[in-house]
Design a protein around this motif. Structure first.
Motif, mmCIF file in Angstrom:
data_model
loop_
_atom_site.group_PDB
_atom_site.id
_atom_site.type_symbol
_atom_site.label_atom_id
_atom_site.label_comp_id
_atom_site.label_asym_id
_atom_site.label_seq_id
_atom_site.Cartn_x
_atom_site.Cartn_y
_atom_site.Cartn_z
ATOM 1 N N ARG A 151 0.796 -1.221 0.000
ATOM 2 C CA ARG A 151 0.000 0.000 0.000
ATOM 3 C C ARG A 151 0.831 1.276 0.000
ATOM 4 N N GLU A 154 0.121 3.871 -2.962
ATOM 5 C CA GLU A 154 -1.163 4.571 -2.862
ATOM 6 C C GLU A 154 -1.109 5.649 -1.762
ATOM 7 N N LEU A 615 -6.729 1.300 -1.985
ATOM 8 C CA LEU A 615 -6.500 1.137 -0.554
ATOM 9 C C LEU A 615 -7.676 0.473 0.146
#
Length: 1118
Positions: A151, A154, A615
């Motif tokens: 992640r 992002e 996300l």
């Protein structure tokens, strides 16, 4: 076995027993006491910059920046001393290891935790970068290194790429070592997870006492496994308080004065703990998905109930949004009946009659009512998964439970549950799933005061479970981690349990924290965030409320929330406390209109919305019960690194093959394993009293101790020297003259544990097992960076097999300490630097000169072609003893770190070992001597074992040097010459050839400051028979001289002796200040003359060089 209670680097008896024998002349030699403080300051850990005082001419006041520039400094802060290098799996990320104390309450230099770090560098222009920001995904037990990969990109979009995003695997998790070792293998850990998952929730048996006792017995497995088999030191050191201190250590190693942090779920408890412990170190701090820290740290059973307060709202949100979406987007709305009724009917049906699943992607099985609750609660976390949940529930209600079964039982094979070693991966390090039940419980159960099984009966547990069910339809799916704490008996070294409010004494933070909370969160309800905001006070906290469902703000896209967070991190803009942000329209059970709306957004908002959409696709953190019922979910099914390895695994490299190469991801020919050897001793049968050892060498060692060592009780109480005859039952060493004196000696427990460890270590290396830690990797590819910060990082970046046990570490460090003390000092990536003031400005000049020969110019690849026309590098080891007996392929490891250098290694000293042919008979052990017929020396000397065995041709060089000598041309990069004589005897042959660019001297534990055995009232540094003539000769060469010592006292003693030495005092410049050696041995050596004397080879290191005499204008240099 007696507990070892002494400091890890304190040489037992050394200061008391040995210092008494020093002459008055040595005792009068004195340097300022603060100089010796350096020995202790620098021993904490070398990865951290330490400010030291000006040492009266030894150090310059100015601290110059190191001239070496890593190829991966594109995102490092100016004061970042972490040895970042391209990750070996995904090179767009940077990886590193940082050593921190294992126990912050009692730090010991050789008891450390090696923290795995991963960084996604900033993409912004250099002038716009805002430095590092730490991320924590929650858990407890979430892998930060995983999260940055999953992640990081992002999150970087939210922050406009202006931060270096950094996360770490907290203690006991994933790639950080040591591991907690509650189970012998990953397979065992997963197996107990799976067995526990097969037990129905209590409601399926109408809460019968027997069903609760069965479930409770499985919980007890975890606690008992850790209490009886786990790494106790590490289990006591995984507390949140220690992880918060690790954050501080990371911040300092990054060169930051304050911390930027974004924590999710449990990460908010970690962040709140950090803020409470270090309120002055807060810069930008976002806590997202807020735990009630006060309740979490004081009453786990109450916390388990309090965190479910929003569950009914989440469930109602799922049902109402399904109904609103209609049958085209929510399967449960197809037959136009209440979705709640369908789910209730399904649970009752499965409770009466579980559904067989003959075939699925997860294999065959049985779908039970418990699986419905598990699926519902797990999907509460991520509203993006609600359409698939509704579809699986609907199909199950129609007698097709395959999808729901697969949702709660991920696909697996028998191989997943085999007893696979946890270091079976690319990095040869412990690599477990992101959130395992064992680490989740190890951390969670240490937060609050222990809840014992005797305090909470099975009947109490039944009532508590009933309370959970009143709060949530899936209440029982959340009980595992908290209920398991009834069987947790391990107390952490440190646990922070308050204060948690300004009223109780909580200090104001240096910048306000931004708390973020969804209005309906299944695990961290809104009241928890409101309570924490109020507790920290208006000067320290603001609350941002996102009007949505799921766990943490990233569970549902909200451009409003993202921009508020962006403004906070980038500009320090604080929202008013209680500000609300809406989530983006159409996200729940999305239709075409949602995607159409996305396409109409401005480019900047569209990129942000797309990042938020990605996300939201998986929950930020998982509950323990979800992990139990689904041990590995999605990307957690196997660690993403392991998925790479399933396609290509790097083979182990074995010694002593000089031609084997380290293959990235195992591409290339697999190396052959060494032939198996017969195992003499099993791992659980390593302890033997020395007199009964199956190995004659250890029996003889015990006999020599009996002959030479005095009974400490007789010596102290009666001033009588009696030989030791009684073997300690706990450590197996002869330690006292009788059993009675052994019982009387209360001091024995201080060193008994170490002796026991030494006993088992010596039997282990002779046990016949394959000692993988002795297998040396081959040449280092020129595009792979090696870090020499400490043993952990070196082993990792150099490609050694995993050093996951203390015994492996001790064995490998003892074998490699001599060559690595050389390489770790001379290499351009050495941890001895100007920045941490271990290298002086004069030292920087000396090392820079040597490195022009050892390395290629900056930007030039270090290939063999670059070695053409380079002069050889000569390493003179003066006073050589044990180091001369090492096999050449161990010394060749130095060559592997300097691929463009050619080394000529000279062992010089009367105790130099000569090589032996394999057919030569073994050298017999020296017979024990009667103590009455010899003088017992109190000076510890490492033994000089028989020389190494070689089949290569060894040339005798007696005629060339006029002394017993040999020469071995081992490889194109390494030749070894041994001269069995004093250095002064051969000094004239080398005198005119010494060059500070190509020559360096190493003296391993020379004993300058000990009394001379040949000259009365004289130190060895002044004795004409020992070091007296040698040191001035070495200084006259103007070459670097590096000296090691086996303890802080030994280093201090040797350095003090320089001040009064004729021809030495005032004739040298410091080049490396006294301090600990990052490549000192971690294994205790036991002295024959007294087993209480224990030292560690090459504990410390320092360096000097003959003083430069600058010619001044108007004077003639004579």
């Amino acid at each position: 076995m007696a507990k070892d209670t002494t400091s890890s680097f304190e040489p037992v008896l050394l200061e008391s027993a040995l210092d008494e024998r020093l002459s008055e002349r040595q005792a009068r030699t004195h340097l300022p006491s603060w100089l010796w403080a350096v020995l202790w300051i620098c021993s904490v850990y070398l990865a951290k910059s330490v400010e030291l005082p000006n040492l009266s001419g030894i150090f310059s006041k100015s601290v110059l920046d190191s001239p070496e520039i890593s190829r991966r400094t594109r995102a490092s802060a100016p004061n970042d001393i972490i040895p970042w290098a391209a990750c070996p799996d995904l090179t767009e990320y940077d990886c590193a290891y940082l050593s921190v104390p294992l126990d912050y309450t009692n730090p010991k230099p050789n008891e450390t935790v090696s923290i795995a770090l991963r960084r996604l560098p900033s993409t912004a222009p250099l002038s716009e970068r805002l430095g590092p920001l730490l991320l924590n995904p929650g858990g407890p037990g979430g892998s930060g290194s995983q999260y940055v990969v999953r992640r990081g990109k992002e999150i970087s979009v939210i922050l406009e790429g202006k931060y270096d995003l950094i996360s770490w695997d907290p203690r006991g998790i994933n790639m950080t070592t040591p591991s907690i070792d509650c189970f012998a293998s990953e397979g065992d850990s997963m197996r107990i997870d799976s067995l526990e998952a097969l037990i129905p929730y209590p409601f399926e048996s109408n809460y019968s006492t027997d069903s609760i006792k069965l479930l409770d017995a499985h919980y007890a497995v975890w606690g008992q496994a850790c209490a009886t088999h786990g790494n106790q030191n590490m289990l006591r050191a995984v507390s949140t308080a220690f992880v918060a201190r690790d954050m501080k250590s990371i911040m300092e190693a990054l060169g930051q004065e304050k911390l930027n942090f974004w924590g999710f779920s449990y990460g908010t408890y970690l962040g709140a703990t950090f803020a409470a412990m270090f309120p002055d170190l807060i810069n930008r701090f976002v806590l997202d998905g807020v735990c009630d820290a006060e309740t979490y740290s004081r009453d786990l059973l109450e916390y388990a109930k309090s965190r479910l307060r929003n569950n009914k709202q989440v469930y109602e949100g799922f049902l109402s949004s399904c109904t609103k979406a209609g049958p085209s987007r929510c399967a449960l709305a197809k037959n136009f009946t209440d979705p709640s009724d369908q789910i209730t009917d399904l649970i009752k049906t499965l409770q009466r009659s579980p559904m067989p699943i003959p075939k699925s992607n997860s294999g065959p099985g049985v779908l039970r009512a418990s699986d419905v609750l598990s699926a519902i609660y797990s999907k509460f976390y991520a509203p993006s998964s609600w359409p698939s949940l509704a579809s699986a529930l609907y199909e199950a209600s129609q007698a097709n439970g395959t999808a729901l079964f697969e949702m709660t039982h991920p696909s697996s094979s028998s191989a997943d549950y085999s007893p696979r070693a946890t270091d079976d991966n690319l990095f040869h390090r412990t690599l477990l799933p992101s959130v395992t039940s064992v680490i989740n419980r190890a951390v969670a159960c240490g937060h609050a005061p222990p809840v014992s099984a005797s305090d909470v009966s099975a009947e109490d547990l039944k009532l508590w479970i009933s309370d959970l069910n009143d709060l949530s339809i899936a209440g029982e799916a959340t009980m595992d981690s908290m209920a398991a704490c009834r069987h947790w008996t391990i107390e952490p070294y440190e646990a922070y349990r308050g204060p948690w409010s300004v009223e109780d004494g909580l200090n104001v933070t240096s910048f306000p924290i931004l708390f973020i909370r969804n209005t309906a969160d299944p695990a961290t309800p809104l009241p928890s965030a409101e309570k924490m905001t109020k507790s920290f006070g208006p000067d320290s906290a603001r609350l941002l409320i996102q009007d949505g469902y799921g766990h943490c703000s990233l569970a549902m896209p909200s451009i409003c929330t993202a921009k508020t967070v962006r403004s906070y991190f980038l500009d320090g803009v604080l929202p008013d406390s209680g500000t609300h942000c809406d989530v983006d329209d159409g996200f729940l059970f999305p239709g075409e209109s949602y995607h159409t709306t996305m396409n109409t957004l401005p480019p900047g908002d569209r990129a942000l919305a797309e990042a938020l959409m990605r996300l939201s696709e998986e929950p930020t953190s998982f509950s323990a019960r979800k992990t139990v019922r689904c041990p590995l979910l999605g990307l957690q099914r196997r660690n993403w690194m392991l998925r790479i390895l399933s396609r290509s695994r790097r083979s182990a490299l074995v010694a002593p093959s000089p031609t084997c190469r380290r293959q990235l991801f195992g591409w290339g020919k697999k190396q052959a394993s060494p032939p198996p050897t017969a195992t003499i001793l099993a791992e659980d049968n390593l302890f033997h009293p020395l007199s009964k050892s199956p190995f004659p060498q250890l029996v003889d060692f015990g006999k020599r101790i009996r002959t030479l060592a005095p009974c400490p009780v007789c010596l102290k109480s009666h001033d009588i020297r009696r030989a030791v005859r009684h073997e300690c039952e706990d450590c197996g060493f002869p330690t006292h003259c009788s059993h009675e004196h052994w019982q009387q000696d209360n001091e024995h427990k201080k060193y008994c544990g170490r002796l026991r460890t030494a006993n088992e270590d010596e039997h282990d290396v002779r046990s016949g097992r394959r000692i993988r830690e002795f297998e040396m990797p081959g040449p280092q590819p020129s595009d792979e960076t090696v870090s020499l910060a400490n043993w952990d990082i070196f082993w990792y970046t150099r490609g050694f097999t995993s050093m996951d046990t203390d015994r492996q570490r001790r064995n490998a460090s003892k074998l490699l300490t001599y060559p690595m003390s050389v390489a770790g000092t001379l290499h351009q990536h050495s941890s001895l630097t100007l920045r941490n003031q271990r290298v002086t400005p004069e030292g920087a000049r000396s090392l820079a000169a040597l490195r022009t020969v050892l390395h290629t110019p900056s930007g030039t690849p270090e290939t063999q072609a670059a070695a053409i026309n380079k002069p050889p590098m000569r390493i003179f080891i003066v006073g050589a003893r044990a180091e001369s007996s090492l096999p050449p392929h161990i010394w060749e490891q130095v060559c592997m770190l300097f691929p463009t250098a050619v080394f000529q290694l000279y062992f010089i000293g009367p105790e130099v070992s000569f090589p032996r042919h394999p057919d030569d008979p073994p050298t017999p052990s020296p017979p024990p001597q009667d103590s009455s017929s010899r003088s017992i020396s109190a000076i510890w000397k490492p033994p000089a074992p028989p020389g190494f065995i070689t089949r290569k041709t060894v040339r005798r060089m007696d005629a060339a040097y006029g002394v017993p000598s040999y020469h071995l041309a081992y490889s194109p990069q390494l030749s070894i010459t041994g001269l069995q004589t004093n250095f002064s005897d051969v000094y004239p042959r080398f005198q005119d050839t010494f060059d500070p660019y190509t020559d360096a001297f190493f003296l391993f534990s020379p004993g300058f400051g000990f009394p001379s055995p040949t000259t009365d009232d004289c130190l060895q540094i002044n004795s004409s028979a020992e070091w007296g003539p040698v040191i001035p000769q070495l200084l006259d060469s103007k070459c670097a001289i590096f000296v090691t010592g086996f303890s802080p006292t030994d280093v201090e003693r040797d350095v003090r002796s320089l001040e009064g030495a004729e021809g030495v005092s005032g004739e040298f410049d410091w080049i490396v200040t006294p301090g600990s050696n990052p490549f000192g041995s971690e294994k205790w050596d036991i002295a024959e003359f007294d087993p209480r004397v224990m030292v560690k080879t090459n504990w410390g290191i320092w360096g000097i060089r003959g003083k430069r005499r600058d010619v001044k204008e108007g004077y003639l240099a004579l």
